[in-house]
Design a protein around this motif. Structure first.
Motif, PDB file in Angstrom:
ATOM      1  N   ILE A 100      15.337   0.983  -2.970  1.00  0.00           N
ATOM      2  CA  ILE A 100      15.988   0.577  -1.719  1.00  0.00           C
ATOM      3  C   ILE A 100      15.096  -0.394  -0.963  1.00  0.00           C
ATOM      4  N   LEU A 104      15.686   0.122   5.043  1.00  0.00           N
ATOM      5  CA  LEU A 104      16.448   1.365   4.924  1.00  0.00           C
ATOM      6  C   LEU A 104      15.500   2.551   4.775  1.00  0.00           C
ATOM      7  N   GLU A 105      14.423   2.382   4.011  1.00  0.00           N
ATOM      8  CA  GLU A 105      13.444   3.466   3.842  1.00  0.00           C
ATOM      9  C   GLU A 105      12.878   3.904   5.188  1.00  0.00           C
ATOM     10  N   ILE A 108      15.499   5.850   7.303  1.00  0.00           N
ATOM     11  CA  ILE A 108      15.723   7.229   6.846  1.00  0.00           C
ATOM     12  C   ILE A 108      14.573   8.126   7.283  1.00  0.00           C
ATOM     13  N   ILE A 143      22.756   4.868   9.996  1.00  0.00           N
ATOM     14  CA  ILE A 143      22.263   4.954   8.619  1.00  0.00           C
ATOM     15  C   ILE A 143      23.366   4.581   7.626  1.00  0.00           C
ATOM     16  N   PHE A 147      23.053   1.677   4.976  1.00  0.00           N
ATOM     17  CA  PHE A 147      23.214   2.094   3.578  1.00  0.00           C
ATOM     18  C   PHE A 147      24.272   1.236   2.884  1.00  0.00           C
ATOM     19  N   ASP A 150      22.858  -2.188   2.102  1.00  0.00           N
ATOM     20  CA  ASP A 150      21.992  -2.190   0.919  1.00  0.00           C
ATOM     21  C   ASP A 150      22.803  -2.003  -0.362  1.00  0.00           C
ATOM     22  N   VAL A 158      20.795   2.328  -4.970  1.00  0.00           N
ATOM     23  CA  VAL A 158      20.500   2.662  -3.566  1.00  0.00           C
ATOM     24  C   VAL A 158      20.778   4.141  -3.305  1.00  0.00           C
ATOM     25  N   SER A 162      17.890   6.339  -1.773  1.00  0.00           N
ATOM     26  CA  SER A 162      18.120   6.965  -0.465  1.00  0.00           C
ATOM     27  C   SER A 162      17.964   8.479  -0.552  1.00  0.00           C
ATOM     28  N   LEU A 166      15.317  10.567   1.518  1.00  0.00           N
ATOM     29  CA  LEU A 166      15.857  11.663   2.322  1.00  0.00           C
ATOM     30  C   LEU A 166      15.096  12.957   2.035  1.00  0.00           C
TER      31      LEU A 166
END
Length: 297
Positions: A100, A104-105, A108, A143, A147, A150, A158, A162, A166
């Motif tokens: 990812i 986004l990382e 999260i 999110i 998400f 991405d 992804v 994710s 998570l």
């Protein structure tokens, strides 16, 4: 004069919290750069711990000399906390970063306070108030938007990435809950230095078991980036954040940490050439607003 000193102390603490958040968020950018040299998560995290272990070991030895020995129960607790909060959490995070975007990382991981709340609701039967529902709703909507952004650029991998990040956030939330009583009793510096030593040893043992030692022979650029990952993105932010909390408190330091996702998003665009869209910006803003409301509460 006292008021002036108090304001200066607060500004210094706020500056430490902001710099710490930016440096810690840069970890994702450095890891992405390292992956360009055909490294995997096991190797990247091993180099990170290899360079940072001497610093944390020195602090741990210093703390051990200043305080009485821990009893057997506390030693086992520290072992668990080190494996859960810094080994498992970090390993899942670096694994997820292979699939990812850095932005986004970071978002999260920024949801960690919401997982702390969720664990309290499920395990301790805590009631959720309306403002908390609102904050969670905004954050998770954000999110979903990031998400989906991405997913359109990077494909179904992804989902795996994710899920791994998570898991990292949930592991760290569990660490925060389990360490609450202990950090108040033995102090944050002692706990973190001991737990980081446990984590470092676990990561290095994992590397020895899974990789040939010849993997340690890497180009100078890989070693340089790994050193930055260990010292600039790990050691410095850990201590800066702790010093900031001592000056301005955990709540204010946590709110200052909101700069982290923003810095990761910007650095991802300029250094990694990660695509950015209006939906991603909106989603990021929703996540930060949601976590801001939750941290205020």
């Amino acid at each position: 004069m006292n008021e002036t000193r108090r304001r200066q102390n607060q500004l210094i603490g706020l500056g430490m919290a902001i710099i710490g958040a930016i440096l810690f968020s840069t970890k994702a950018i450095v890891a992405k750069l390292l992956y360009r040299y055909q490294l995997d998560a096991v190797t990247v995290i091993a180099f990170r711990m290899l360079f940072s272990l001497p610093v944390f070991a020195c602090v741990a030895i210093w703390q051990a000399r200043r305080h009485p020995k821990l009893d057997a129960i506390d030693r086992w607790r520290l072992l668990l906390l080190g494996l859960l909060g810094y080994y498992l959490s970090s390993f899942l995070d670096f694994l997820g970063l292979q699939f990812i975007s850095a932005g986004l990382e970071r978002l999260i991981l920024f949801l960690t306070p919401s997982f702390v709340l969720t664990i309290h609701v499920i395990w301790f039967k805590r009631r959720v108030r309306s403002i908390e529902f609102l904050s969670l709703g905004l954050a998770y909507l954000g999110i979903v938007l990031v998400f989906m952004h991405d997913l359109s650029f990077l494909g179904t991998s992804v989902v795996l990435g994710s899920g791994l990040v998570l898991g990292s956030a949930i592991a760290y939330a569990s660490y925060l809950i389990l360490s609450g009583e202990m950090v108040a009793r033995i102090g944050p510096l002692r706990l973190v230095s001991y737990a980081m030593c446990v984590s470092s040893i676990a990561c290095l043992l994992q590397f020895v078991l899974l990789k040939p030692l010849s993997t340690l022979v890497q180009p100078q650029v890989v070693l340089s980036l790994s050193f930055v990952n260990a010292i600039v993105c790990t050691v410095f932010p850990v201590f800066l954040t702790m010093f900031a909390i001592q000056r301005i408190g955990a709540a204010t330091a946590s709110q200052a940490g909101m700069i982290g996702p923003v810095s990761t998003l910007i650095l991802g665009v300029f250094i990694l050439n990660e695509p950015i869209s209006g939906w991603q910006i909106v989603g990021s803003c929703l996540v930060m607003i949601g976590m801001y409301l939750l941290s205020k509460k």
